[in-house]
Design a protein around this motif. Structure first.
Motif, PDB file in Angstrom:
ATOM      1  N   ASP A  91      17.463  25.526  -2.096  1.00  0.00           N
ATOM      2  CA  ASP A  91      18.101  24.378  -2.750  1.00  0.00           C
ATOM      3  C   ASP A  91      18.688  24.720  -4.103  1.00  0.00           C
ATOM      4  OD1 ASP A  91      15.277  24.708  -3.478  1.00  0.00           O
ATOM      5  OD2 ASP A  91      15.583  22.956  -4.768  1.00  0.00           O
ATOM      6  N   VAL A  92      18.295  25.832  -4.676  1.00  0.00           N
ATOM      7  CA  VAL A  92      18.731  26.212  -6.022  1.00  0.00           C
ATOM      8  C   VAL A  92      20.078  26.914  -5.952  1.00  0.00           C
ATOM      9  CG1 VAL A  92      18.256  27.808  -7.922  1.00  0.00           C
ATOM     10  CG2 VAL A  92      16.460  26.288  -7.087  1.00  0.00           C
ATOM     11  N   LYS A  93      21.000  26.457  -6.786  1.00  0.00           N
ATOM     12  CA  LYS A  93      22.345  27.043  -6.821  1.00  0.00           C
ATOM     13  C   LYS A  93      22.646  27.735  -8.149  1.00  0.00           C
ATOM     14  CE  LYS A  93      23.465  25.349  -2.739  1.00  0.00           C
ATOM     15  NZ  LYS A  93      22.212  24.678  -2.405  1.00  0.00           N
ATOM     16  N   ALA A  94      21.818  27.513  -9.169  1.00  0.00           N
ATOM     17  CA  ALA A  94      22.079  28.117 -10.476  1.00  0.00           C
ATOM     18  C   ALA A  94      20.756  28.338 -11.206  1.00  0.00           C
ATOM     19  CB  ALA A  94      22.996  27.227 -11.306  1.00  0.00           C
ATOM     20  N   THR A  95      20.683  29.439 -11.950  1.00  0.00           N
ATOM     21  CA  THR A  95      19.451  29.799 -12.655  1.00  0.00           C
ATOM     22  C   THR A  95      19.786  30.364 -14.029  1.00  0.00           C
ATOM     23  OG1 THR A  95      19.489  31.990 -11.607  1.00  0.00           O
ATOM     24  CG2 THR A  95      18.133  30.292 -10.556  1.00  0.00           C
ATOM     25  N   VAL A  96      18.845  30.243 -14.942  1.00  0.00           N
ATOM     26  CA  VAL A  96      18.981  30.848 -16.255  1.00  0.00           C
ATOM     27  C   VAL A  96      17.622  31.342 -16.720  1.00  0.00           C
ATOM     28  CG1 VAL A  96      18.678  28.646 -17.485  1.00  0.00           C
ATOM     29  CG2 VAL A  96      19.816  30.543 -18.647  1.00  0.00           C
ATOM     30  N   HIS A  97      17.629  32.464 -17.409  1.00  0.00           N
ATOM     31  CA  HIS A  97      16.428  32.965 -18.084  1.00  0.00           C
ATOM     32  C   HIS A  97      16.768  33.103 -19.556  1.00  0.00           C
ATOM     33  CE1 HIS A  97      12.841  35.116 -19.104  1.00  0.00           C
ATOM     34  NE2 HIS A  97      13.531  36.176 -19.486  1.00  0.00           N
ATOM     35  N   HIS A  98      15.903  32.575 -20.429  1.00  0.00           N
ATOM     36  CA  HIS A  98      16.221  32.543 -21.857  1.00  0.00           C
ATOM     37  C   HIS A  98      14.966  32.649 -22.703  1.00  0.00           C
ATOM     38  CE1 HIS A  98      14.854  28.317 -22.267  1.00  0.00           C
ATOM     39  NE2 HIS A  98      15.374  28.145 -21.062  1.00  0.00           N
ATOM     40  N   HIS A  99      15.191  32.748 -24.007  1.00  0.00           N
ATOM     41  CA  HIS A  99      14.117  32.865 -24.994  1.00  0.00           C
ATOM     42  C   HIS A  99      14.385  31.885 -26.134  1.00  0.00           C
ATOM     43  CE1 HIS A  99      15.241  36.942 -23.361  1.00  0.00           C
ATOM     44  NE2 HIS A  99      14.079  36.732 -22.777  1.00  0.00           N
ATOM     45  N   THR A 160      11.892  22.692 -11.782  1.00  0.00           N
ATOM     46  CA  THR A 160      13.119  23.143 -12.452  1.00  0.00           C
ATOM     47  C   THR A 160      12.845  24.150 -13.556  1.00  0.00           C
ATOM     48  OG1 THR A 160      13.057  21.405 -14.155  1.00  0.00           O
ATOM     49  CG2 THR A 160      14.168  20.872 -12.067  1.00  0.00           C
ATOM     50  N   SER A 161      11.587  24.272 -13.975  1.00  0.00           N
ATOM     51  CA  SER A 161      11.318  25.035 -15.192  1.00  0.00           C
ATOM     52  C   SER A 161       9.992  25.764 -15.110  1.00  0.00           C
ATOM     53  CB  SER A 161      11.299  24.095 -16.411  1.00  0.00           C
ATOM     54  OG  SER A 161      12.491  23.339 -16.478  1.00  0.00           O
ATOM     55  N   VAL A 162       9.949  26.928 -15.723  1.00  0.00           N
ATOM     56  CA  VAL A 162       8.704  27.684 -15.852  1.00  0.00           C
ATOM     57  C   VAL A 162       8.747  28.438 -17.174  1.00  0.00           C
ATOM     58  CG1 VAL A 162       9.634  29.691 -14.587  1.00  0.00           C
ATOM     59  CG2 VAL A 162       7.153  29.331 -14.716  1.00  0.00           C
ATOM     60  N   LEU A 163       7.616  28.480 -17.857  1.00  0.00           N
ATOM     61  CA  LEU A 163       7.468  29.275 -19.068  1.00  0.00           C
ATOM     62  C   LEU A 163       6.897  30.636 -18.711  1.00  0.00           C
ATOM     63  CD1 LEU A 163       5.855  26.585 -21.402  1.00  0.00           C
ATOM     64  CD2 LEU A 163       8.252  27.293 -21.360  1.00  0.00           C
ATOM     65  N   LEU A 164       7.283  31.647 -19.465  1.00  0.00           N
ATOM     66  CA  LEU A 164       6.739  32.986 -19.304  1.00  0.00           C
ATOM     67  C   LEU A 164       5.891  33.284 -20.533  1.00  0.00           C
ATOM     68  CD1 LEU A 164       9.475  32.830 -17.643  1.00  0.00           C
ATOM     69  CD2 LEU A 164       9.473  35.318 -17.756  1.00  0.00           C
ATOM     70  N   ARG A 165       4.627  33.582 -20.312  1.00  0.00           N
ATOM     71  CA  ARG A 165       3.683  33.752 -21.413  1.00  0.00           C
ATOM     72  C   ARG A 165       4.191  34.792 -22.416  1.00  0.00           C
ATOM     73  NH1 ARG A 165       0.908  38.048 -23.376  1.00  0.00           N
ATOM     74  NH2 ARG A 165       0.518  38.740 -21.235  1.00  0.00           N
ATOM     75  N   ASN A 166       4.271  34.365 -23.699  1.00  0.00           N
ATOM     76  CA  ASN A 166       4.696  35.225 -24.808  1.00  0.00           C
ATOM     77  C   ASN A 166       6.077  35.854 -24.577  1.00  0.00           C
ATOM     78  OD1 ASN A 166       1.586  35.205 -24.916  1.00  0.00           O
ATOM     79  ND2 ASN A 166       2.140  36.067 -26.898  1.00  0.00           N
ATOM     80  N   HIS A 167       6.941  35.149 -23.844  1.00  0.00           N
ATOM     81  CA  HIS A 167       8.220  35.758 -23.476  1.00  0.00           C
ATOM     82  C   HIS A 167       9.378  34.771 -23.562  1.00  0.00           C
ATOM     83  CE1 HIS A 167      10.551  38.346 -20.267  1.00  0.00           C
ATOM     84  NE2 HIS A 167      11.386  37.651 -21.020  1.00  0.00           N
ATOM     85  N   GLY A 168       9.348  33.706 -22.784  1.00  0.00           N
ATOM     86  CA  GLY A 168      10.486  32.801 -22.756  1.00  0.00           C
ATOM     87  C   GLY A 168      10.348  31.776 -21.644  1.00  0.00           C
ATOM     88  N   ALA A 169      11.462  31.483 -20.975  1.00  0.00           N
ATOM     89  CA  ALA A 169      11.454  30.450 -19.939  1.00  0.00           C
ATOM     90  C   ALA A 169      12.560  30.717 -18.941  1.00  0.00           C
ATOM     91  CB  ALA A 169      11.655  29.071 -20.572  1.00  0.00           C
ATOM     92  N   SER A 170      12.436  30.109 -17.767  1.00  0.00           N
ATOM     93  CA  SER A 170      13.488  30.123 -16.750  1.00  0.00           C
ATOM     94  C   SER A 170      13.697  28.700 -16.256  1.00  0.00           C
ATOM     95  CB  SER A 170      13.108  31.031 -15.571  1.00  0.00           C
ATOM     96  OG  SER A 170      12.902  32.359 -15.998  1.00  0.00           O
ATOM     97  N   ASN A 171      14.933  28.400 -15.886  1.00  0.00           N
ATOM     98  CA  ASN A 171      15.280  27.095 -15.327  1.00  0.00           C
ATOM     99  C   ASN A 171      16.083  27.293 -14.052  1.00  0.00           C
ATOM    100  OD1 ASN A 171      15.837  26.650 -18.634  1.00  0.00           O
ATOM    101  ND2 ASN A 171      14.384  25.266 -17.676  1.00  0.00           N
TER     102      ASN A 171
END
Length: 239
Positions: A91-99, A160-171
């Motif tokens: 179902d996902v068509k777009a993703t981002v990983h950020h800090h 839609t969202s997950v945090l990465l421990r001591n790193h950042g996040a993805s959506n």
């Protein structure tokens, strides 16, 4: 090139520029979009800072994160992060990983990041946290292998969202406009929650409010309005 693909790749460049302009992305981080006609393919830039991404930087990848034609360019080390999110979530068509800096306090403490204002309802409930140490021990903290990327995708689950421990996040989202909306509102919610906690215990959205508000905001009319606004702020407006 089919016109819809041509337009989509233009929007991928614009999404990179928007998220850099809004402060979600800096010199690092990356955005990807699924191929509109080949669900087993996606597009992401070569390894380049998002604010500088152009059409010539875009590469096509399979769901193992392998470029179909490298064109002599070096991809992001974490391209596989996007590949395995697309593989796990049709179902996902777009993703981002950020800090995004505002989000980082919630990756280095045990305080859950939760929707505290209505525009962030798309975060869902408390945002899950992926800790690479649980399965892999000490690492370079990049999501740069299939095993780590699959683990990261499992932590996102159906949200839609997950945090990465001591790193950042993805959506993750069903479109680039939705992705931009979610990532920006995640950052704003983190800022607001952090500031509210200095005054006392925030009042969070209820489960019902989250569901009803997110459904509304992820619909065509609000997303068209938000996408036009963010495009204009990044210099892609028009009359």
């Amino acid at each position: 090139m089919p016109q819809d693909l041509h337009a989509l790749l233009g929007d991928l460049v614009i999404a990179n520029r928007i998220l850099a302009h809004e402060g979600v992305l800096d010199d690092f981080g990356h955005v990807a979009v699924r191929h509109p006609e080949r669900p087993d393919r996606f597009f992401c830039s070569r390894s380049r800072s998002p604010e500088l991404v152009t059409r010539d930087d875009l590469l096509e990848f399979d769901l193992d994160g392998t470029p179909t034609d490298p064109k002599g360019l070096k991809p992001y080390l974490e391209t596989v992060l996007h590949a395995r999110l697309f593989a796990a979530r049709p179902d996902v068509k777009a993703t981002v990983h950020h800090h995004a800096p505002a989000v980082l306090p919630f990756t280095v403490t045990d305080v859950p990041l939760r929707p505290v204002f209505h525009m962030a309802a798309s975060l869902g409930g408390p945002v899950p946290v992926w800790d690479s140490r649980d399965e892999f021990g000490d690492t370079n903290m990049l999501v740069d292998t299939m095993a780590k990327a699959d683990s990261h995708a499992r932590a996102l689950g159906g949200g839609t969202s997950v945090l990465l421990r001591n790193h950042g996040a993805s959506n993750a989202a069903h479109s680039l406009p939705a992705l931009v909306f979610i990532a920006v509102r995640m950052m704003q919610n983190a800022e607001l929650q952090y500031r509210s906690m200095s005054l006392g215990t925030p009042r969070f959205l209820t489960e019902g409010e989250i569901r009803l508000t997110a459904d509304m905001q992820m619909s065509e009319r609000p997303l068209d309005r938000a996408w036009a606004y963010y495009r204009a702020r990044a210099g892609y407006g028009g009359i």
